[in-house]
Design a protein around this motif. Structure first.
Motif, PDB file in Angstrom:
ATOM      1  N   UNK A  88       0.809  -1.242   0.000  1.00 49.57           N
ATOM      2  CA  UNK A  88       0.000   0.000   0.000  1.00 49.57           C
ATOM      3  C   UNK A  88       0.830   1.274   0.000  1.00 49.57           C
ATOM      4  N   UNK A  89       2.162   1.179  -0.010  1.00 52.66           N
ATOM      5  CA  UNK A  89       3.014   2.362   0.154  1.00 52.66           C
ATOM      6  C   UNK A  89       2.802   3.402  -0.945  1.00 52.66           C
ATOM      7  N   UNK A  90       2.578   2.974  -2.174  1.00 56.94           N
ATOM      8  CA  UNK A  90       2.397   3.935  -3.261  1.00 56.94           C
ATOM      9  C   UNK A  90       1.063   4.671  -3.134  1.00 56.94           C
ATOM     10  N   UNK A  91       0.017   3.929  -2.785  1.00 56.11           N
ATOM     11  CA  UNK A  91      -1.293   4.566  -2.584  1.00 56.11           C
ATOM     12  C   UNK A  91      -1.268   5.547  -1.416  1.00 56.11           C
ATOM     13  N   UNK A  92      -0.490   5.229  -0.386  1.00 56.46           N
ATOM     14  CA  UNK A  92      -0.386   6.133   0.766  1.00 56.46           C
ATOM     15  C   UNK A  92       0.208   7.479   0.353  1.00 56.46           C
ATOM     16  N   UNK A  93       1.161   7.454  -0.578  1.00 58.77           N
ATOM     17  CA  UNK A  93       1.745   8.694  -1.078  1.00 58.77           C
ATOM     18  C   UNK A  93       0.778   9.410  -2.011  1.00 58.77           C
ATOM     19  N   UNK A 108      12.512   3.825  -9.750  1.00 67.56           N
ATOM     20  CA  UNK A 108      12.410   3.319 -11.121  1.00 67.56           C
ATOM     21  C   UNK A 108      11.666   4.334 -11.974  1.00 67.56           C
ATOM     22  N   UNK A 109      11.894   4.274 -13.268  1.00 66.02           N
ATOM     23  CA  UNK A 109      11.254   5.202 -14.203  1.00 66.02           C
ATOM     24  C   UNK A 109       9.734   5.051 -14.156  1.00 66.02           C
ATOM     25  N   UNK A 110       9.249   3.813 -14.118  1.00 67.06           N
ATOM     26  CA  UNK A 110       7.800   3.579 -14.107  1.00 67.06           C
ATOM     27  C   UNK A 110       7.163   4.116 -12.827  1.00 67.06           C
ATOM     28  N   UNK A 111       7.839   3.950 -11.700  1.00 69.36           N
ATOM     29  CA  UNK A 111       7.286   4.428 -10.433  1.00 69.36           C
ATOM     30  C   UNK A 111       7.207   5.950 -10.392  1.00 69.36           C
ATOM     31  N   UNK A 112       8.158   6.604 -11.073  1.00 66.87           N
ATOM     32  CA  UNK A 112       8.175   8.063 -11.050  1.00 66.87           C
ATOM     33  C   UNK A 112       7.028   8.665 -11.860  1.00 66.87           C
ATOM     34  N   UNK A 113       6.272   7.835 -12.555  1.00 65.74           N
ATOM     35  CA  UNK A 113       5.086   8.320 -13.263  1.00 65.74           C
ATOM     36  C   UNK A 113       3.951   8.656 -12.296  1.00 65.74           C
ATOM     37  N   UNK A 114       3.998   8.070 -11.080  1.00 67.25           N
ATOM     38  CA  UNK A 114       2.901   8.301 -10.130  1.00 67.25           C
ATOM     39  C   UNK A 114       3.353   8.959  -8.830  1.00 67.25           C
ATOM     40  N   UNK A 115       4.648   8.867  -8.521  1.00 72.05           N
ATOM     41  CA  UNK A 115       5.182   9.494  -7.302  1.00 72.05           C
ATOM     42  C   UNK A 115       6.481  10.212  -7.657  1.00 72.05           C
ATOM     43  N   UNK A 227      13.911   8.112  -1.050  1.00 70.37           N
ATOM     44  CA  UNK A 227      12.703   8.399  -0.275  1.00 70.37           C
ATOM     45  C   UNK A 227      11.589   8.786  -1.247  1.00 70.37           C
ATOM     46  N   UNK A 228      10.406   8.280  -1.001  1.00 68.37           N
ATOM     47  CA  UNK A 228       9.280   8.506  -1.898  1.00 68.37           C
ATOM     48  C   UNK A 228       8.425   9.678  -1.418  1.00 68.37           C
ATOM     49  N   UNK A 229       8.084  10.581  -2.346  1.00 69.90           N
ATOM     50  CA  UNK A 229       7.360  11.810  -2.028  1.00 69.90           C
ATOM     51  C   UNK A 229       6.183  11.978  -2.979  1.00 69.90           C
ATOM     52  N   UNK A 230       5.184  12.771  -2.577  1.00 73.40           N
ATOM     53  CA  UNK A 230       4.114  13.109  -3.523  1.00 73.40           C
ATOM     54  C   UNK A 230       4.655  14.003  -4.641  1.00 73.40           C
ATOM     55  N   UNK A 231       4.038  13.923  -5.790  1.00 77.81           N
ATOM     56  CA  UNK A 231       4.452  14.754  -6.910  1.00 77.81           C
ATOM     57  C   UNK A 231       4.122  16.229  -6.663  1.00 77.81           C
ATOM     58  N   UNK A 232       4.795  17.092  -7.428  1.00 81.71           N
ATOM     59  CA  UNK A 232       4.533  18.542  -7.433  1.00 81.71           C
ATOM     60  C   UNK A 232       4.795  19.203  -6.083  1.00 81.71           C
TER      61      UNK A 232
END
Length: 293
Positions: A88-93, A108-115, A227-232
């Motif tokens: 659920x980590x991606x949805x949490x972000x 990864x390049x694909x992950x950076x499309x959403x986070x 570290x994973x962050x929300x976009x923008x």
């Protein structure tokens, strides 16, 4: 008329979203807190101790980040730990349930499309832990039962490795969390588990019959952690990046590394590739980099 009305509704939605979407730095300052996501079985990066508190390599970085945010805003900022999972980590972000995820998520390049991601702060390898009585190395997986955590880069590296080396498994078991492999290994229900080397070090430290298992020295892929962050949220991302560079420049990074990456009090040498990378990205920062402009 219906078309115009539809365009008007879409315009209102986009306009209202842009107005009311609050950037993370403003939200932290306003609320006096930051919500940080940690996984609970990710030793040595993050885990819950006997006092029900998060500890680990990434958690130490999180505590320091909060200190610097407090300095930046000139008031105490509270760390709100949020327990997350691999699934659920991606949805949490994306849903803004947390402001940042700190652990061992691979960029990864694909992950950076959403986070969004911070700069890479750690390297690991995808490899396997296996029963040394039934498997010699990663090239000896034919007819074996192997487990891997679903929705991870480890899974994709493993599938690619099996295909390129024409390896036919007896069975591939997909797990929800990395440490779900522990009882399966102990009870010999699987011959091997595929994951990041750093995670496998945590597993072999906890496994009961340690002498029966070994971590392969052969990598089947490389894992750059960030570290994973929300976009923008460029201001927040810049602050996190500057914070990481500050820990490297001051050698705090290496002190935290030595604290967590050890086996039986013997420090695991830092990878020369990681050390070289860290030296390259550690550009000069002003002494008061955290101060508000």
């Amino acid at each position: 008329m219906l078309v115009y009305r539809l365009f008007f509704i879409i315009f209102l939605f986009i306009y209202s979203t842009s107005i009311f979407a609050e950037d993370i730095m403003s939200k932290i300052e306003k609320n006096g807190m930051i919500k940080i996501g940690f996984r609970d079985h990710l030793y040595p990066f993050s885990y819950i101790d006997s006092q029900n508190k998060f500890r680990g390599f990434a958690v130490d970085f999180a505590n320091l980040l909060v200190e610097k945010l407090s300095d930046h805003f000139g008031k105490p900022i509270k760390l709100i730990p949020v327990q997350i999972t691999t699934q659920n980590r991606f949805n949490k972000i994306v849903n803004n349930d947390i402001d940042i995820e700190m652990g061992s998520t691979t960029y990864s390049f694909d992950r950076e499309k959403i986070v969004d991601f911070s700069i890479i702060y750690f390297f690991s390898e995808t490899t396997i832990i296996h029963n040394k009585h039934s498997i010699k190395n990663t090239n000896d997986l034919n007819g074996k039962i192997v487990a891997v955590t679903m929705n991870t880069t480890n899974y994709h590296f493993l599938i690619k490795f099996l295909k390129n080396h024409d390896v036919k498994l007896k069975k591939l078991i997909l797990l929800n969390e990395h440490f779900d492999s522990l009882p399966l290994l102990e009870e010999r229900k699987i011959d091997a588990f595929c994951s990041d080397r750093t995670i496998l070090l945590g597993i072999i430290k906890k496994i009961k019959n340690k002498d029966d298992f070994i971590i392969s020295n052969t990598p089947i892929g490389y894992e750059p952690y960030a570290f994973m962050l929300p976009e923008n949220n460029s201001d927040f991302r810049d602050f996190v990046n500057n914070f990481l560079i500050w820990t490297i420049k001051t050698n705090i990074y290496f002190d935290i590394y030595k604290k967590w990456f050890k086996i039986n009090d013997t420090i695991i040498p830092i990878s020369p590739y990681l050390r070289e990378y860290l030296s390259v990205i550690s550009f000069d920062l002003p002494d008061n980099w955290w101060e508000k402009n």
